[in-house]
Design an enzyme around this catalytic site. Structure first.
Site, PDB file in Angstrom:
ATOM      1  N   LYS A 129      -6.080 -15.861   3.446  1.00 13.02           N
ATOM      2  CA  LYS A 129      -5.972 -14.415   3.317  1.00 13.02           C
ATOM      3  C   LYS A 129      -6.970 -13.935   2.265  1.00 13.02           C
ATOM      4  CE  LYS A 129      -2.042 -11.289   2.623  1.00 13.02           C
ATOM      5  NZ  LYS A 129      -1.571 -10.882   3.937  1.00 13.02           N
ATOM      6  N   ASN A 188       0.814  -1.218   0.000  1.00 11.20           N
ATOM      7  CA  ASN A 188       0.000   0.000   0.000  1.00 11.20           C
ATOM      8  C   ASN A 188       0.846   1.266   0.000  1.00 11.20           C
ATOM      9  OD1 ASN A 188      -2.450  -1.346   0.037  1.00 11.20           O
ATOM     10  ND2 ASN A 188      -2.301  -1.668   2.227  1.00 11.20           N
TER      11      ASN A 188
HETATM   12  P1  ADP Z   1       1.407  -3.106   4.955  1.00  6.93           P
HETATM   13  O1  ADP Z   1       0.967  -3.018   3.543  1.00  6.93           O
HETATM   14  O2  ADP Z   1       2.447  -2.104   5.309  1.00  6.93           O
HETATM   15  O3  ADP Z   1       1.772  -4.507   5.389  1.00  6.93           O
HETATM   16  P2  ADP Z   1      -0.993  -3.429   6.579  1.00  6.93           P
HETATM   17  O4  ADP Z   1      -2.267  -2.754   6.231  1.00  6.93           O
HETATM   18  O5  ADP Z   1      -0.904  -4.894   6.344  1.00  6.93           O
HETATM   19  O6  ADP Z   1       0.142  -2.628   5.805  1.00  6.93           O
HETATM   20  O7  ADP Z   1      -0.621  -3.162   8.111  1.00  6.93           O
HETATM   21  C1  ADP Z   1      -0.646  -1.852   8.649  1.00  6.93           C
HETATM   22  C2  ADP Z   1      -2.002  -1.579   9.294  1.00  6.93           C
HETATM   23  O8  ADP Z   1      -2.147  -2.363  10.466  1.00  6.93           O
HETATM   24  C3  ADP Z   1      -2.222  -0.178   9.795  1.00  6.93           C
HETATM   25  O9  ADP Z   1      -2.656   0.683   8.778  1.00  6.93           O
HETATM   26  C4  ADP Z   1      -3.287  -0.369  10.874  1.00  6.93           C
HETATM   27  O10 ADP Z   1      -4.566  -0.038  10.363  1.00  6.93           O
HETATM   28  C5  ADP Z   1      -3.284  -1.863  11.156  1.00  6.93           C
HETATM   29  N1  ADP Z   1      -3.177  -2.247  12.554  1.00  6.93           N
HETATM   30  C6  ADP Z   1      -3.838  -3.303  13.082  1.00  6.93           C
HETATM   31  N2  ADP Z   1      -3.555  -3.445  14.380  1.00  6.93           N
HETATM   32  C7  ADP Z   1      -2.702  -2.453  14.706  1.00  6.93           C
HETATM   33  C8  ADP Z   1      -2.052  -2.067  15.922  1.00  6.93           C
HETATM   34  N3  ADP Z   1      -2.240  -2.737  17.049  1.00  6.93           N
HETATM   35  N4  ADP Z   1      -1.225  -0.990  15.896  1.00  6.93           N
HETATM   36  C9  ADP Z   1      -1.045  -0.287  14.763  1.00  6.93           C
HETATM   37  N5  ADP Z   1      -1.631  -0.592  13.571  1.00  6.93           N
HETATM   38  C10 ADP Z   1      -2.453  -1.675  13.536  1.00  6.93           C
END
Ligand code: ADP
Ligand code: MG
Length: 307
Positions: free
Chosen positions: A126, A11
């Site tokens: 997933k 993202n």
């Molecule tokens: P990436 O593409 O970087 O892997 P993800 O969407 O998989 O991004 O992971 C990041 C997201 O995780 C954040 O945008 C947030 O919404 C979510 N998230 C879930 N739990 C937590 C948490 N405990 N602390 C911070 N972010 C969290």
């Protein structure tokens, strides 16, 4: 100076469900400008990246076109590694030159051996790609596709097995020893299983944070730096009681994982990767956002997981 594996989210390169090439190039350049600064500070970097939105877009093209045979997920994974590898490789080289660093940047098309016992629908799954309305989803499911339903509609679900071994590990190490900046294991790597000594691609996607952790352990990196779209991992995320984490031990990380503080498939795999990397002898894992990367390395931003 440290050897750092940097894992960036899919993202961070492309907004979900968008594919505007101009926006994509801007985001890639923004990412590579920050990574170049880390190299400029004297660190050795191996870069890995997610591919969620890109896989989603290719699947959508397949779904909507109907003129050609759909390709399996291992092949689509390879497509995204090539596409993002090209974009990152060229942008990173330009950004490095811009700050006076002449460095080879090479993308390694990377396969990852996954746990075959994981390959059943009882095990980690997933959701990927776009949402579909019920009518359309019914046709897709009748054609053998597994889907889940939530408030936004129907979405395809696929296997997400544990990564066990990076096939191109020795090549990555060789390139690293030659001073090359390697981009590897994009999208978590192309999932393969070993059968009678041969490698065979499987219909699955691998979590990029878990493979990033494995890569960091394999090359004995000092730091695994996971860059995402939040500055910190938090407890009680998204509630009024939210507490941002600054420095935690693996024991604390394990406790918080058990208590369910981290989102499944988002923050949880980052924490699981952190625990595994540190438990296998790695020094530090840092989770932060791209714009805070340098501050996070300096210890004034982000969440650190240490022994
Ligand atoms: P990436 O593409 O970087 O892997 P993800 O969407 O998989 O991004 O992971 C990041 C997201 O995780 C954040 O945008 C947030 O919404 C979510 N998230 C879930 N739990 C937590 C948490 N405990 N602390 C911070 N972010 C969290
Ligand atoms: Mg993610």
């Amino acid at each position: 100076m440290s050897l750092i594996v940097i894992a960036i989210g899919g993202n961070a390169i492309l907004n979900p469900e968008r594919g505007d090439p101009k926006e994509q190039q801007e985001k890639i350049d923004e990412t590579c400008r920050e990574i170049a600064k880390i190299v400029g500070a004297g660190h050795d970097v191996v870069l890995t990246h997610g591919n969620g939105p890109q896989i989603g877009n290719i699947l959508a093209m397949q779904e909507e076109c109907g003129l050609v045979h759909p390709q399996s997920l291992d092949i689509i994974g390879a497509q995204t590694q090539g596409m993002l590898g090209y974009l990152l490789q060229s942008s990173l080289k330009n950004m490095l030159l811009g700050i006076g660093i002449k460095k080879e940047v090479i993308t390694v098309l990377t396969q990852v051996v996954v746990d075959p016992s994981c390959c059943s629908y009882e095990n980690p799954i997933k959701p990927i790609g776009f949402y579909f309305p019920e009518e359309r989803a019914k046709v897709m499911m009748a054609n053998g596709m597994k889907m889940v339903h939530d408030a936004k509609g129907y979405r395809r679900i696929v296997l997400s097995p544990m990564p066990l071994k990076i096939v191109e590990e020795s090549t990555i190490k060789l390139l690293l020893s030659m001073g090359v900046l390697v981009i590897a294991a994009g999208g978590g790597g192309i999932p393969v299983v070993e059968k009678n000594g041969a490698l065979i691609g499987v219909e699955a996607v691998v979590d990029k944070d878990l493979t990033g952790g494995l890569l960091a352990s394999d090359i004995r990196a000092d730091i695994l730096l996971i860059l995402t779209d939040v500055e910190n991992a938090s407890l009680d995320f998204g509630t009024k009681d939210q507490v941002d984490l600054h420095e935690i031990t693996v024991l604390q990380a394990e406790k918080y994982i058990k208590e369910g503080h981290f989102g499944k498939g988002s923050m949880e795999p980052k924490m699981l990767a952190a625990v595994k990397f540190v438990r296998s002898g790695g020094k530090t894992v840092i989770i932060s956002s791209l714009d805070k990367a340098l501050l996070a390395l300096a210890g004034t931003a982000g969440t650190r997981v240490i022994a």
